[in-house]
Design an enzyme around this catalytic site. Structure first.
Site, short mmCIF file in Angstrom:
data_model
loop_
_atom_site.label_atom_id
_atom_site.label_comp_id
_atom_site.label_asym_id
_atom_site.label_seq_id
_atom_site.Cartn_x
_atom_site.Cartn_y
_atom_site.Cartn_z
N LYS A 40 0.84 -1.21 0.00
CA LYS A 40 0.00 0.00 0.00
C LYS A 40 0.87 1.26 0.00
O LYS A 40 0.64 2.19 -0.77
CB LYS A 40 -0.90 -0.02 1.25
N ASN A 41 1.89 1.27 0.87
CA ASN A 41 2.67 2.50 1.04
C ASN A 41 3.67 2.74 -0.10
O ASN A 41 4.37 3.74 -0.10
CB ASN A 41 3.37 2.51 2.40
N CYS A 134 -4.50 12.05 13.25
CA CYS A 134 -5.27 10.81 13.14
C CYS A 134 -5.08 10.04 14.44
O CYS A 134 -4.47 10.55 15.37
CB CYS A 134 -4.86 10.00 11.93
N ARG A 139 0.74 14.16 13.60
CA ARG A 139 1.22 13.99 12.23
C ARG A 139 1.26 15.30 11.43
O ARG A 139 0.53 15.48 10.45
CB ARG A 139 0.40 12.91 11.53
N ASP A 325 5.00 0.35 12.16
CA ASP A 325 3.80 -0.32 11.63
C ASP A 325 3.71 -1.79 12.07
O ASP A 325 2.71 -2.45 11.78
CB ASP A 325 3.77 -0.24 10.10
N ARG A 417 -8.50 -0.59 4.90
CA ARG A 417 -7.66 0.45 4.30
C ARG A 417 -6.33 -0.13 3.80
O ARG A 417 -5.75 0.42 2.87
CB ARG A 417 -7.36 1.55 5.33
N1 EPU Z 1 6.85 14.47 11.12
C1 EPU Z 1 6.96 15.79 11.44
N2 EPU Z 1 6.75 16.71 10.45
C2 EPU Z 1 6.45 16.36 9.18
C3 EPU Z 1 6.34 15.01 8.85
C4 EPU Z 1 6.55 14.07 9.84
O1 EPU Z 1 7.23 16.14 12.59
O2 EPU Z 1 6.29 17.26 8.34
C5 EPU Z 1 7.07 13.44 12.15
C6 EPU Z 1 5.82 12.61 12.45
O3 EPU Z 1 4.96 13.24 13.35
C7 EPU Z 1 6.42 11.32 13.00
C8 EPU Z 1 7.73 11.19 12.18
O4 EPU Z 1 8.01 12.49 11.66
O5 EPU Z 1 6.76 11.50 14.34
C9 EPU Z 1 7.66 10.20 11.04
O6 EPU Z 1 6.49 10.44 10.26
P1 EPU Z 1 6.45 10.19 8.70
O7 EPU Z 1 6.29 11.51 8.01
O8 EPU Z 1 7.61 9.35 8.29
O9 EPU Z 1 5.11 9.36 8.53
P2 EPU Z 1 4.18 9.39 7.28
O10 EPU Z 1 5.00 9.65 6.08
O11 EPU Z 1 3.02 10.27 7.54
C10 EPU Z 1 4.41 6.87 6.63
C11 EPU Z 1 3.49 5.70 6.44
C12 EPU Z 1 2.95 5.25 7.79
C13 EPU Z 1 4.15 4.85 8.68
C14 EPU Z 1 5.12 6.02 8.78
C15 EPU Z 1 6.40 5.69 9.52
C16 EPU Z 1 2.58 6.08 4.23
C17 EPU Z 1 1.41 6.43 3.40
N3 EPU Z 1 2.40 6.10 5.57
O12 EPU Z 1 3.65 7.90 7.23
O13 EPU Z 1 2.15 4.09 7.56
O14 EPU Z 1 3.69 4.52 9.96
O15 EPU Z 1 5.51 6.47 7.46
O16 EPU Z 1 7.05 4.63 8.94
O17 EPU Z 1 3.64 5.75 3.72
C18 EPU Z 1 0.31 2.64 7.88
O18 EPU Z 1 0.55 2.13 6.79
O19 EPU Z 1 -0.52 2.15 8.70
C19 EPU Z 1 1.00 3.88 8.28
C20 EPU Z 1 0.56 4.65 9.27
#
Ligand code: EPU
Length: 438
Positions: A40-41, A134, A139, A325, A417
């Site tokens: 998915k990701n 969420c 996030r 995850d 999802r």
């Molecule tokens: N963060 C910030 N600022 C930002 C972006 C992120 O502070 O602008 C922080 C977040 O709050 C968190 C950390 O950085 O503490 C890492 O977040 P990240 O941005 O890496 O998460 P994401 O990109 O929103 C993706 C996956 C998630 C997975 C995380 C971590 C996708 C679509 N989602 O989320 O997957 O948990 O990386 O590996 O790729 C899931 O599939 O169930 C899922 C939640």
């Protein structure tokens, strides 16, 4: 069953309007083979990247999950055409004229933010609804926005939308991510691919899904140095759409890890197929530390029962570390270990929502800050439990497999999802699991 009517007073009979739950019989052994779906990701950023393409693309191994359908809907709303048939997507974004991703869709899936980078790079302006928090944490998207500003974008936050403009197009820049962010890295990699000049990105996420995005863009003619490392140099196309080729989505390492945990918690011998074992080393190493046997081939992993399930300490971190995850699934597994395990969640501040539901099944888990102490040797009982987020839901299913009696897991739209045909796959492994209507 409650009947629902739409605005025209017409009875709504489609499946999605009825709440479903999973009924799972406990004390089960699993056995056999299960094929793992596409990630998915990986599918999500790759579909968003189709906005950068000057041609129609065929994508195979696309998982049949709700998040993919949501993103396809969003792309269609922007003007794209798409066809989904048996894990195969044909997507054509050539007629996209709108650069507005509206709240109605973004609120359903925060990964919609992945359209921000490509839309801005392609049109020089866009409006994308802010995704908000969420169940697992706040996030924020500040790192996505700061990086785009470095590339010359003007960003305004208004009425819940990110309004972004980049007159004359985005410019190459040197950007250091203060924190590793998966979708943040992906957004900026896509933006940089169409930017004017060279972008240097430091402290980029190294997840296999980020690597696949880079490889697909490289195949489309974008020059990217450093793929797979934390530092990338990307030569932009000066606003020209790129020549994306057909590709196949990589296997879902989190779905794969979830099935391995199912094998582990039921102490069964089971094989997952169609996987890339090197993507899963942090998961298989933990399982080996817990006493399970692991046998791999080029594209399969077999888990073998443990003589005694050992307790373990886990700290989540970015790839190649232990994935957040998989935290909830391992927590369920640790309740069956012979001793106390400690699980530290380092990425998301609120990713322990499953703990209170697991406790309703008789687990003994104590939370302190970002750390959970999980007592092992626990007899679990069946209960009515509620899914709170995608991965939390799978932890409840794993716990249900070892509980006495029949567990009902409610609010399984969270599971839909991200897990393709979950009950079908577990049934083939011998589980007694059924999807029923409330
Ligand atoms: N963060 C910030 N600022 C930002 C972006 C992120 O502070 O602008 C922080 C977040 O709050 C968190 C950390 O950085 O503490 C890492 O977040 P990240 O941005 O890496 O998460 P994401 O990109 O929103 C993706 C996956 C998630 C997975 C995380 C971590 C996708 C679509 N989602 O989320 O997957 O948990 O990386 O590996 O790729 C899931 O599939 O169930 C899922 C939640």
């Amino acid at each position: 069953m409650k009947l629902l009517y739409n605005l025209n007073n017409k009875l709504i009979t489609t499946r999605k309007y009825f709440m479903h739950y999973l009924s799972i019989e406990g004390k089960q052994k699993l056995k056999g083979y299960v094929s793992i779906s596409g990630a998915k990701n990986s599918a999500l950023p790759l579909l968003a990247a189709s906005l950068l393409s000057k041609n129609k693309i065929n994508i195979s191994n696309v998982p049949d999950v709700a998040d993919v359908k949501t993103l396809l809907k969003l792309l269609e709303n922007l003007g794209a055409t798409s066809k989904y048939d048996k894990n195969h997507v044909v997507i054509d974004t050539r007629e996209v004229k709108s650069a507005c991703a509206n709240y109605d869709i973004v609120r359903k899936m925060r990964a919609s933010i992945l359209t921000l980078g490509p839309l801005l790079a392609r049109f020089g302006h866009c409006e994308v609804s802010m995704p908000g928090g969420c169940a697992i944490g706040q996030r924020p998207i500040d790192l996505h926005l700061k990086a785009l500003e470095k590339m010359g974008a003007k960003i305004e936050l208004k009425d819940g939308y990110v309004l972004a403009t980049a007159e004359g197009g985005l410019k190459g820049a040197t950007i250091i991510f203060d924190k590793v962010t998966v979708t943040g890295s992906e957004n900026i990699i896509m933006a940089a691919s169409l930017a004017h000049g060279v972008t240097k990105l430091l402290n980029v996420a190294k997840e296999p899904e980020v690597v696949q995005l880079c490889e697909v863009l490289e195949n489309a003619g974008v020059k990217i140095d450093g793929i797979g490392s934390a530092n990338l140099t990307i030569v932009g196309s000066y606003g020209k759409l790129i020549d994306m080729q057909d590709f196949r989505v990589i296997p879902d390492r989190i779905e794969a890890g979830t099935y391995l945990c199912a094998g582990a918690i039921t102490n069964s011998k089971m094989t997952i197929t169609d996987v890339i074992p090197t993507h899963m080393e942090s998961i298989t190493l933990k399982l080996m530390q817990m006493g399970f046997g692991i046998e791999t081939t080029q594209d399969t992993i077999t888990i073998l029962p443990a003589d005694k399930i050992l307790p373990v300490d886990i700290e989540t971190s970015e790839y190649p570390g232990f994935p957040t995850d998989m935290q909830a699934q391992f927590m369920a597994l640790c309740t069956q270990a012979d001793g106390t395990s400690i699980i530290d969640e380092r990425l998301f501040e609120n990713r322990f929502m499953h703990v209170s539901e697991l406790c309703r099944m008789g687990t003994n888990i104590k939370l302190k800050g970002h750390s959970a102490t999980v007592e092992g040797n626990t007899d679990l009982n069946s209960a009515d439990v509620m899914a709170t987020d995608l991965r939390a839901s799978s932890a409840l299913i794993l716990a249900a497999f070892v509980a006495t009696g029949t567990t009902k897991v409610h609010r399984i739209y969270h599971l839909d999802r991200g897990y393709e045909d979950l009950e079908g796959k577990f049934s083939k492994l011998g589980a007694n699991i059924q999807r029923l209507s409330e």
